[in-house]
Design a protein around this motif. Sequence first.
Motif: not given
Length: 477
Positions: A444-451
């Motif tokens: 999700d959004y948090a996963d990709i931006t954090t990664w």
Amino acid sequence: MRVVAALVAGVLLLAGCTSSDDEPDGSPSPAPSAQATTSSESPGLSNPVEDGVYPEVGDPGVDALEYALDIAWDPDTRTMTGRETVRLRATDDADHLQLDLAADLEIGSVSVDGSDAAYEHRGKDLVISHAARADQVYRLVIEYDGTPTPVPAPSQRRDMDTIGWETTADGEVWTMQQPYGAYSWYAVNDQPSDKALYSFTITAPAPLVGVANGELVSRSTTAGETTTRWELDEPAASYLVTIAIADLVETKERSASGVPIAYWTPRGRPELVAKLREAPAGLDWLEERLGPYPFGSLGFLIVDSTSGMETQTMITLGDSAYATSPEVLVHEMAHQWWGDQVTPVDWRDMWMNEGMAMFIQGAWQAQSDGTTIESVMDEWAETEPRLRSDHGPPADYDPEAFGAGNVYYGPALMWDELRKRLGDDEFWRLVRAWPAAHDNGNADYADITTWWSEQTGEDLSGFFDDWLLGETTPQRS
């Protein structure tokens, strides 16, 4: 879904698919905080969520592990007879199990673990009266028949008024089902966070032949009926499933790296095969940048549409100059990594697929045309502010305007800005690493931006928020 072609020509390639259409709309909603999932150790195991954009479709109480679909089609009566076996896991204790299935289809029987089960079929909801325990796996067998029809699309695009099962005037069949619509022809948890394995047995009168995702395991004709069996041995979201039943001819070849490629085209249309033969060169170009093709086979299926769709391992393309153009082939193949190998948790994050596939298409177009990525992005940037204004930020779009140009161009420009910020080598390293790190999973959004922040050592949260959630287009460098 649909993609976006050259703006100069006024062509827009949209969503995981491809369309020569003009763009639809956009509106808001943040991302769910679902943990990124990967099912490489347990194929088909997922963490389903309630969709943030289309919560009425799908049920987070069910995790489908495997669908076995046995379908017989009668083109004269437009009747489908189906027997479906579903292995699924209950995600919580409940007094029922629920799947999506269109009201057009009539249930003959339902069994759970070999015993007949009571059920209600209310609208598109198939509710099976069987007590469920969290993490228990159940085997459902559903027998049904009827005349499948497509369902209305939550979109303003001319190429997708309806989605799901389509029947042509002469009784041939094809499907495109984004953001949902698989439930128009089988019982399914029709939401992208629930990926599952698939097998298909398709029977129809010759010369019609059934085509689906994965590997063609067998094909036989008996008493004038042709039966094909297909196996998709890596999990797929329901929107990435395809089926076609038509008078199709198979042509085979291999890419330079050895990927087996099949073209399924209408009989007597060799010019379509010639157009599809551009695909191996495009695949070679993609593998140089994204790594080895992530699945065991690749196919291209031509259907009676004007659009195209990145259906997993068997890309579905309309019979049009646009849908079979080299840039669309590259766009839909790019989705096999970005969208198919790693898939959004829910539909608010379709920018994840579309923006990157669009950027990669732009990079390919630049090289093919002998120009620069910047010049391609400059063209796209002329239209992006209007798309954002009309349809909303890419990660915050109007649910009634699915697949608008705002989820393509703005994110493509964003990725180009990040490329310039990180440098080509580091940027392409991470573009390649992301799908491999989430093989067969969801994010999700948090996963990709954090990664991306962790991988680069920079806090990129504000950068992503500005481009994906901002009401106005950020300044380009």
